[in-house]
Design a protein around this motif. Sequence first.
Motif, PDB file in Angstrom:
ATOM      1  N   THR A  81       0.832  -1.208   0.000  1.00 11.42           N
ATOM      2  CA  THR A  81       0.000   0.000   0.000  1.00 11.42           C
ATOM      3  C   THR A  81       0.860   1.249   0.000  1.00 11.42           C
ATOM      4  O   THR A  81       0.662   2.167  -0.812  1.00 11.42           O
ATOM      5  CB  THR A  81      -0.937   0.002   1.222  1.00 11.42           C
ATOM      6  N   ILE A  82       1.829   1.300   0.914  1.00 15.39           N
ATOM      7  CA  ILE A  82       2.714   2.464   0.983  1.00 15.39           C
ATOM      8  C   ILE A  82       3.503   2.609  -0.314  1.00 15.39           C
ATOM      9  O   ILE A  82       3.670   3.716  -0.845  1.00 15.39           O
ATOM     10  CB  ILE A  82       3.665   2.345   2.181  1.00 15.39           C
ATOM     11  N   SER A  83       3.974   1.482  -0.854  1.00 16.10           N
ATOM     12  CA  SER A  83       4.758   1.518  -2.088  1.00 16.10           C
ATOM     13  C   SER A  83       3.938   2.065  -3.250  1.00 16.10           C
ATOM     14  O   SER A  83       4.417   2.889  -4.034  1.00 16.10           O
ATOM     15  CB  SER A  83       5.286   0.121  -2.419  1.00 16.10           C
ATOM     16  N   SER A  84       2.690   1.595  -3.362  1.00 17.56           N
ATOM     17  CA  SER A  84       1.839   2.042  -4.464  1.00 17.56           C
ATOM     18  C   SER A  84       1.558   3.535  -4.374  1.00 17.56           C
ATOM     19  O   SER A  84       1.582   4.244  -5.386  1.00 17.56           O
ATOM     20  CB  SER A  84       0.523   1.255  -4.458  1.00 17.56           C
ATOM     21  N   VAL A  85       1.289   4.010  -3.156  1.00 19.38           N
ATOM     22  CA  VAL A  85       1.002   5.438  -2.983  1.00 19.38           C
ATOM     23  C   VAL A  85       2.244   6.274  -3.281  1.00 19.38           C
ATOM     24  O   VAL A  85       2.186   7.278  -4.007  1.00 19.38           O
ATOM     25  CB  VAL A  85       0.507   5.721  -1.552  1.00 19.38           C
ATOM     26  N   LEU A  86       3.392   5.852  -2.750  1.00 19.01           N
ATOM     27  CA  LEU A  86       4.626   6.621  -2.942  1.00 19.01           C
ATOM     28  C   LEU A  86       5.050   6.662  -4.404  1.00 19.01           C
ATOM     29  O   LEU A  86       5.458   7.706  -4.914  1.00 19.01           O
ATOM     30  CB  LEU A  86       5.748   6.035  -2.086  1.00 19.01           C
ATOM     31  N   ILE A  87       4.966   5.525  -5.085  1.00 15.83           N
ATOM     32  CA  ILE A  87       5.418   5.519  -6.479  1.00 15.83           C
ATOM     33  C   ILE A  87       4.453   6.316  -7.352  1.00 15.83           C
ATOM     34  O   ILE A  87       4.867   6.980  -8.320  1.00 15.83           O
ATOM     35  CB  ILE A  87       5.594   4.078  -7.004  1.00 15.83           C
ATOM     36  N   GLY A  88       3.143   6.286  -7.011  1.00 23.62           N
ATOM     37  CA  GLY A  88       2.193   7.098  -7.758  1.00 23.62           C
ATOM     38  C   GLY A  88       2.465   8.588  -7.587  1.00 23.62           C
ATOM     39  O   GLY A  88       2.488   9.345  -8.563  1.00 23.62           O
ATOM     40  N   LEU A  89       2.694   8.996  -6.342  1.00 22.08           N
ATOM     41  CA  LEU A  89       3.013  10.405  -6.077  1.00 22.08           C
ATOM     42  C   LEU A  89       4.344  10.796  -6.707  1.00 22.08           C
ATOM     43  O   LEU A  89       4.489  11.896  -7.254  1.00 22.08           O
ATOM     44  CB  LEU A  89       3.050  10.655  -4.572  1.00 22.08           C
ATOM     45  N   SER A  90       5.313   9.898  -6.636  1.00 26.75           N
ATOM     46  CA  SER A  90       6.629  10.180  -7.204  1.00 26.75           C
ATOM     47  C   SER A  90       6.558  10.349  -8.717  1.00 26.75           C
ATOM     48  O   SER A  90       7.217  11.229  -9.294  1.00 26.75           O
ATOM     49  CB  SER A  90       7.599   9.052  -6.835  1.00 26.75           C
ATOM     50  N   MET A  91       5.756   9.519  -9.378  1.00 28.54           N
ATOM     51  CA  MET A  91       5.597   9.644 -10.821  1.00 28.54           C
ATOM     52  C   MET A  91       4.898  10.954 -11.173  1.00 28.54           C
ATOM     53  O   MET A  91       5.247  11.606 -12.164  1.00 28.54           O
ATOM     54  CB  MET A  91       4.820   8.442 -11.366  1.00 28.54           C
ATOM     55  N   LEU A  92       3.902  11.334 -10.352  1.00 27.93           N
ATOM     56  CA  LEU A  92       3.206  12.594 -10.588  1.00 27.93           C
ATOM     57  C   LEU A  92       4.172  13.767 -10.438  1.00 27.93           C
ATOM     58  O   LEU A  92       4.212  14.672 -11.283  1.00 27.93           O
ATOM     59  CB  LEU A  92       2.042  12.724  -9.611  1.00 27.93           C
ATOM     60  N   VAL A  93       4.961  13.759  -9.363  1.00 27.68           N
ATOM     61  CA  VAL A  93       5.942  14.828  -9.134  1.00 27.68           C
ATOM     62  C   VAL A  93       7.007  14.811 -10.222  1.00 27.68           C
ATOM     63  O   VAL A  93       7.435  15.868 -10.707  1.00 27.68           O
ATOM     64  CB  VAL A  93       6.583  14.673  -7.742  1.00 27.68           C
ATOM     65  N   GLY A  94       7.412  13.601 -10.628  1.00 26.72           N
ATOM     66  CA  GLY A  94       8.410  13.492 -11.683  1.00 26.72           C
ATOM     67  C   GLY A  94       7.953  14.105 -12.987  1.00 26.72           C
ATOM     68  O   GLY A  94       8.723  14.793 -13.678  1.00 26.72           O
ATOM     69  N   GLY A  95       6.681  13.869 -13.335  1.00 24.85           N
ATOM     70  CA  GLY A  95       6.150  14.468 -14.548  1.00 24.85           C
ATOM     71  C   GLY A  95       6.166  15.982 -14.488  1.00 24.85           C
ATOM     72  O   GLY A  95       6.460  16.661 -15.482  1.00 24.85           O
ATOM     73  N   TRP A  96       5.860  16.538 -13.308  1.00 24.10           N
ATOM     74  CA  TRP A  96       5.888  17.997 -13.159  1.00 24.10           C
ATOM     75  C   TRP A  96       7.319  18.529 -13.193  1.00 24.10           C
ATOM     76  O   TRP A  96       7.596  19.544 -13.838  1.00 24.10           O
ATOM     77  CB  TRP A  96       5.223  18.389 -11.838  1.00 24.10           C
ATOM     78  N   LEU A  97       8.249  17.841 -12.519  1.00 22.59           N
ATOM     79  CA  LEU A  97       9.635  18.295 -12.478  1.00 22.59           C
ATOM     80  C   LEU A  97      10.279  18.303 -13.864  1.00 22.59           C
ATOM     81  O   LEU A  97      11.168  19.112 -14.143  1.00 22.59           O
ATOM     82  CB  LEU A  97      10.454  17.419 -11.532  1.00 22.59           C
ATOM     83  N   LEU A  98       9.805  17.409 -14.741  1.00 21.94           N
ATOM     84  CA  LEU A  98      10.358  17.366 -16.098  1.00 21.94           C
ATOM     85  C   LEU A  98       9.998  18.604 -16.909  1.00 21.94           C
ATOM     86  O   LEU A  98      10.617  18.869 -17.948  1.00 21.94           O
ATOM     87  CB  LEU A  98       9.879  16.103 -16.823  1.00 21.94           C
TER      88      LEU A  98
END
Length: 417
Positions: free
Chosen positions: A357-374
């Motif tokens: 659960t924690i992994s899924s939430v973190l990787i989803g948020l990380s991908m969202l932030v990654g898309g913005w940072l790009l």
Amino acid sequence: MVILMTSSLLLRQANFRRLLLANFLSGVGDWFNSVAVLSLLLEITGTAMAVGITLALRTLPYLVFGPLGGLLADRFNRKAVMIACDLVRAVIALCFLFVSSADDVWIVYAGTFALVAFSALYNPARISLIPDVVERDQLLSANALEESVFGIVMAAGSLVGGVFAAYWGTDAAFVCNSLSFVLSAALILRISLPPRSSGVRREADKEERKANEPSYRDLFSLIRQTPLVLYTLLMTTLWLVGGGILNVLISVYAYQVFAAGKSGVGLLYGAIGLGFIVGGVAADLLKRRPYHMASCSFAVEGFAHVLTSFAPTIYLAAACYALSTVAGGMGNASLRTLLMRHLDKAYHGRVFALESTISSVLIGLSMLVGGWLLTVFEPRLLGFAAGLLITLCSLILGVLILQASRAADSAAPAQPD
């Protein structure tokens, strides 16, 4: 020698062989479904927005159904939970056959959400079943083999799924996905478990009584009191803060940095899958040193991503990605083994549900932030920063894991089988 050892494990442990084959079949079916769904969405909507929504729906269900899956795995017969989830998923997988136009896109969303929800219920029971079908000294070999199978499914599933959907159509892919769940349920049904794994609890045993009415409160208390388990869980989850960004960068590297297009994406994903295969084999080879693997593998993975950010060609980038997942596969196998060895089986469902659960939430948020940072930073710079973050966090937690392991070894054995 390693291959012979792994083959021996399969031949001697029929129950584990069935569990592994069930996981392989459903994993390949998932890839068939993923390729077919994403292709169908682009055909009927012509927009990437529908694809983005569908990908988001693959993480959201874990927030609710992940913890629930842990409770089910610790309270009820794990085989029964898995079989029920497989049969329900077999039915849900057929709902995509009714999608024919943009007006039916809601079926894709609902079906995707439902499939992931029942997968979230299924996975804690499956992982928790591993210590029941192999001996304690074979846990690392079993988890290493799981990593290799994951790599095989990743490397071959998307390719075969794409070819299958291209030649026989998306409907055939959906039917195959449904059949994969039926076959998985049939294999799990044939797994025989010892009486202690049947779900019957002895009232005289305090810890077993807790498992009859499982909650996450007693698990959190146990984690706080067991530093090795706490640091292991932190290691398995915190690297995803940078890992999600690196997942976003795969396609960006292929298209924007190396101008290799679809073939470049395929090359990088193929390298990632190959890395997991080799990582599983390497983990089995070094199974006598699980603490050392756990403490350094993810630091090596992070450093490999740092090297990727400097790669002059896509082929060297693919080699770096392969190296990163070799280390990642070794780390995953060793960390999961440590959790299995140092936590009572009555808690396995909850702890692995909590991790996913924690992994899924973190990787989803990380991908969202990654898309913005790009939109702000250059891809290579972002890749360097994410790799460095993983390396530093892993080094710190690696030292803590080694220190905690020495303390655990000097004490009495944590949990009996």
